[in-house]
Design an enzyme around this catalytic site. Structure first.
Site, short mmCIF file in Angstrom:
data_model
loop_
_atom_site.label_atom_id
_atom_site.label_comp_id
_atom_site.label_asym_id
_atom_site.label_seq_id
_atom_site.Cartn_x
_atom_site.Cartn_y
_atom_site.Cartn_z
NE ARG A 91 -3.81 -13.72 -44.62
CZ ARG A 91 -4.56 -14.09 -45.66
NH1 ARG A 91 -4.26 -13.70 -46.88
NH2 ARG A 91 -5.62 -14.84 -45.49
CD GLU A 94 -3.93 -9.70 -47.29
OE1 GLU A 94 -5.13 -9.52 -47.55
OE2 GLU A 94 -3.53 -10.39 -46.34
CB SER A 117 20.55 -2.17 -50.96
OG SER A 117 21.34 -3.30 -51.23
#
Length: 150
Positions: A91, A94, A117
């Site tokens: 997830r 995703e 960074s």
């Protein structure tokens, strides 16, 4: 000879069996729960002092070999496959797949051409209570590093 992955499994199993919270280990070490968890999961190296404090908090006496592994600068990146299969990690993947270009575009609009960074970086994971279902809040805070012209 113990591998770093085997040591991680040992730490996690011991922590789980003894119902120890990462936040409690982090308090003992003197760093954030996110940093200490990443270190004990094999993504960041620790000092001897930090290892001793973590071991005390976990109730583990690390051997010299295990201490050396925990002190060694790791090869970072812990996913066993290019696309994660663990549902929670997937997830997050995703989120980046769907919103990554949006994040990139908005960061570049605000800061210019560069990167965030992951070295000069902090992360905070917290729970927000909500009547519709508790929320996971993840804050990523990294220094902006512009690309240089030369």
């Amino acid at each position: 000879m113990t591998t770093r992955a085997e040591l991680t499994e040992k730490i996690v199993a011991h922590k789980t069996f003894n119902d120890i919270k990462w936040a409690d280990v982090a308090t003992a070490v003197g760093q954030s729960k996110e940093w200490v968890t990443a270190a004990l999961m094999g993504q960041i190296s620790l000092s001897k002092d930090q290892i001793e404090k973590a071991g005390n908090a976990l109730g583990l006496n690390f051997s010299d070999e295990e201490t050396a592994l925990l002190m060694t600068v790791p090869y970072r990146g812990s996913l066993p496959s290019a696309v994660p299969t663990d549902p929670l990690i997937y997830r997050l993947y995703e989120v980046i797949s769907v919103y990554g270009t949006t994040m990139k575009t908005l960061i570049e609009e605000e800061f210019g051409d560069g990167i965030m960074s992951a070295i000069d970086f902090t992360m905070d994971i917290s729970r927000e209570e909500n009547p519709a279902g508790d929320r996971v809040k993840i804050v990523l805070d990294g220094k902006f590093l512009p690309y240089k012209m030369y």
